[in-house]
Design an enzyme around this catalytic site. Sequence first.
Site: not given
Length: 362
Positions: A41, A45, A54, A90, A168
Site C-alpha cells: 500500500r 491514503r 480521490r 484492488d 468477499y
Amino acid sequence: MAERHGVTAPAAADAETEPTAPFLRACRGLPVQRTPVWLLRQAGRYQPEYRAIREKHSLLEVIRTPELAAEVTLLPIDSFGLDAAIVFADILPPLAGMGLDLDFVKGDGPRIANPIRTTRDVDLLGTPPADETLAGTLDAIRMVRRELDARDVPVIGFAGAPFTLASYAIEGGSSRDFTATKAFMLSEPAAWKRLLGKLVTVQSDYLLAQAAAGAQALQVFDSWVGRALGREDYLRYVAPHNRELFARVAAAGVPVITFSLGVSAYLEHAAACGGDVVGLDWSLPLDEAWARIGFERPVQGNLDPAALLAPWRELRHRIDDVLERAAGRPGHVFNVGHGLTPPTPVDSVRRLVEHVRERTST
C-alpha cells in the site's frame, strides 16, 4: 533454466541475462549491492497527492482509468525512490467481471449487492478473460512500464488468492468471523470446489495478462485465510486450489510472491503451495519465519506497519532489527508485514527508505 524450488522458472530471454534491478535480483536470490525496499500500500491514503485525486474520483474510477491508476502508481516512486512499483488496483474488481455487483462505500469498504448464497449462484458466475473486464489495469501497467524502464524500476502486478476472493463474494463485504464463508465451505463442498476452481481460472488469467502487459513480478494476496481457517481446513479446502493457481502462473516466467496474512500456525504449508518469494507478515521475527521455510527461499518483509507511527528512534530500532535478522543473506526484500495505514507520516516513509539504503549499501 529449470524450475527452482519447484516454482516459477525465468522466461528464456530473462534466463540469459541477470536482472540489474535490486528488487528482481533479490527475488531470484542473487547478490545485491543493497537491500531493495518497497512497501505494501505504498500508494494510498497517507499521501496528500493521492487524497487530492480521490476527492475528485471514486476508487473504482481511479482503478478503471489507466491514466489515473498510472499516476497514483508512480506517486511513491517519484517521492521516495522505492525499488519497485506495484500497479494501483484492488483485489476485488475481478469479481465484478464474474457477475457480482461490486461497489466501494465511503467509510464502509467494499460491498457486493448480490453475494453468493446458493450453489446456483456459483454456477452462474462467469470466467471472462482479463483483457475484457480488467483492461484499465492492464493499460496502466503498460503506461507505468514505459515510464519506469529507463529508471530500471520494476513493475509488480497482483491479484487476490481464491479463498480471500471467495470470502468477499460470500460475505458480501468484509467480515470479522467469516461465518457465512465457512458455513458454505463446510455444507456445500462440491460447490465450494467449483467456486474456487472458477476463481483460479479468472485469477491465473489475470496474473498472466498482467505479466504480458509488462509486469516484471507478480504478487498473490491471501489476506484473510489465516484469520478464518486453521491448518487442517486450509490443507483440505484451500491449499489444492492455491497450488493450482501458482502452477498456472509459473508460465509467466517472472518472480511470483506469495503473501498469506496470519498463517504462522501453518506457514510452511502455505509457502509450499508455490511462489518464488514468500511474503512474511509481522507476527514472527524474520529469521524465525525464514528458517521455517528454508533460507534458500527468498523472502519479503516484515516490519510491522504500525512502527511507522512511532518516533524515529523506535522506528529506526525496528528497521534495524529486521535487517539484523536478515543477516545480509541473499534473497531479502525489505517491506512491511501488511499495508501502510492512512495515518502513516510521509516523513516516516521517506526516512525508512533512506535508512535501509544507507544501512545496507556495500
